[in-house]
Design an enzyme around this catalytic site. Structure first.
Site, short mmCIF file in Angstrom:
data_model
loop_
_atom_site.label_atom_id
_atom_site.label_comp_id
_atom_site.label_asym_id
_atom_site.label_seq_id
_atom_site.Cartn_x
_atom_site.Cartn_y
_atom_site.Cartn_z
N LYS A 213 24.08 10.64 28.54
CA LYS A 213 24.69 11.93 28.23
C LYS A 213 23.58 12.85 27.76
CE LYS A 213 28.47 13.88 25.69
NZ LYS A 213 29.61 13.50 24.85
N LYS A 267 26.43 12.18 32.69
CA LYS A 267 27.10 13.41 32.24
C LYS A 267 26.08 14.40 31.76
CE LYS A 267 30.41 14.77 28.73
NZ LYS A 267 31.28 14.32 27.68
C1 PBG Z 1 31.48 14.79 22.89
C2 PBG Z 1 32.01 15.18 24.23
C3 PBG Z 1 31.49 16.19 25.04
C4 PBG Z 1 32.29 16.27 26.17
C5 PBG Z 1 33.26 15.26 26.05
N1 PBG Z 1 33.08 14.62 24.84
C6 PBG Z 1 30.27 17.01 24.87
C7 PBG Z 1 30.14 17.83 23.67
O1 PBG Z 1 31.07 18.48 23.21
O2 PBG Z 1 29.01 17.87 23.18
C8 PBG Z 1 32.10 17.23 27.29
C9 PBG Z 1 33.09 17.22 28.39
C10 PBG Z 1 33.09 18.45 29.23
O3 PBG Z 1 32.28 19.38 29.03
O4 PBG Z 1 33.92 18.51 30.13
N2 PBG Z 1 31.77 13.50 22.50
#
Ligand code: PBG
Length: 343
Positions: A213, A267
């Site tokens: 991520k 991601k």
């Molecule tokens: C954090 C989380 C994020 C997303 C899902 N869970 C990133 C964040 O807020 O830093 C992003 C999903 C998306 O952008 O569709 N645990």
């Protein structure tokens, strides 16, 4: 070499002289032949649908930055799960917009067996047992500062966060989650979750690690959806991967697999196809991409302006994940694509 008539210039060689008898356009000449030689295909079986939850009943709020995407109360989430199952979508991933009054410094509400995520899992599993449930094991929807970890003296403390996330994973499994998906990038989380699940009799609950991520600007609309954008101070660079790095993504994934991850995820998605490709080549394990909120919103916004054909761009972007080596994709387009693919 012959001459171009009258000009006296040397003419380029005849195409067959250059290519031999090979002409790649032969197979592109008709729809039937293109279908025949198509290497990758997108099917409903490739889709995971992320849905946003809110408290209450019969509530459905559109996320302003994500036209067509809604926050749903549990009763309506159940309806959407039924629709997803009818469409053949294999799995849902849930993300809660937790009431502000329940958020605190440590994200303690994640340890409530009846929190929004767990209530939704129970209700959906009861109504639609055949659909796979993937739950987000991360603190950010529950903390008053929007970070994915416990914040102390300006530092996200790793090991304490891991303990809490592992305990939360057990509660999620008890509620009926099939796959726990920790998205917080703390070190050691996969091993700790595996151990906690096994110790509590949840050997069959799988772990999808957000193995790579990246610290990214493409999460913006998601933070609006779960209500963390106004809360978050600073950035997440001390725990998400620097988006300049690729070898580091390999090391992260190696570690998560060694600790017991069953499937891995990259991601964001489209800007990271190189990472997907590398990971699939290197590890040959079930590999997923999260086409994140910002990617969704960009396509939607350009389509709304008439600048691109939204439907075609949606399908092309999803097929690109398959070509890069993905086994499946988390995408907010899931129901729309499923409807399209099913005709
Ligand atoms: C954090 C989380 C994020 C997303 C899902 N869970 C990133 C964040 O807020 O830093 C992003 C999903 C998306 O952008 O569709 N645990």
């Amino acid at each position: 070499m012959h001459k171009i008539a009258r000009t006296g210039l040397a003419a380029p060689r005849n195409v067959d002289e250059i290519t031999g008898s090979r002409r790649l356009r032969r197979m592109r000449k008709a729809d039937w032949s293109r279908r025949l030689v198509q290497e990758n295909r997108l099917t409903v079986d490739d889709l995971i649908w992320p849905i946003f939850l809110i408290d209450g009943e019969n509530r459905r709020e559109e996320v302003a930055a994500m036209p067509g995407v809604h926050r749903l109360s549990v009763d309506l989430a159940v309806k959407e799960a039924e629709r997803a199952a009818k469409l053949g979508i294999p799995a849902l991933a849930t993300f809660p917009n937790v009431d502000l009054s329940l958020r605190d410094q440590t994200g303690s509400e994640i340890l409530n067996p009846d929190n929004l995520i767990n209530r939704a899992t129970r209700a959906i599993k009861q109504a639609v047992p055949e659909i796979g449930m993937i739950t987000d094991a991360a603190l950010d929807p529950f903390t008053s500062h929007g970070h994915d970890g416990i914040l102390r003296d300006g530092i996200i403390v790793n090991d304490e966060t891991v303990d809490q996330v592992a305990a939360a994973a057990v509660l999620q499994a008890a509620a009926g989650s099939d796959i726990v998906a920790p998205s917080d990038m703390m070190d050691g989380r996969i091993g700790a979750i595996r151990e906690a699940l096994d110790a509590n009799g949840f050997q069959d609950v799988a772990i999808m690690s957000y193995a790579t991520k990246f610290a990214s600007a493409f999460y913006g609309p998601y933070r609006e959806a779960i209500g963390t954008s106004g809360l978050l101070k600073g950035d997440k660079k001390t725990y998400y991967i620097d988006h300049a790095n690729s070898d580091e993504a390999i090391r992260e994934t190696e570690q998560d697999l060694a600790e017991g991850a069953d499937m891995i995820m990259v991601k964001p998605g489209l800007p990271y196809l190189d990472i997907i490709c590398r990971l699939k080549d290197e590890f040959r394990v079930p590999t997923f991409a999260y086409q994140v909120s910002g990617e969704y919103s960009m396509i939607e916004a350009a389509a709304a302006n008439g600048w691109i054909d939204g439907e075609k761009a949606m399908l092309e972007s999803l097929l690109a994940f398959k070509r890069a080596g993905c086994d499946g994709i988390l995408t907010y387009f899931a129901p729309r694509v499923a409807e399209l693919l099913r005709g």
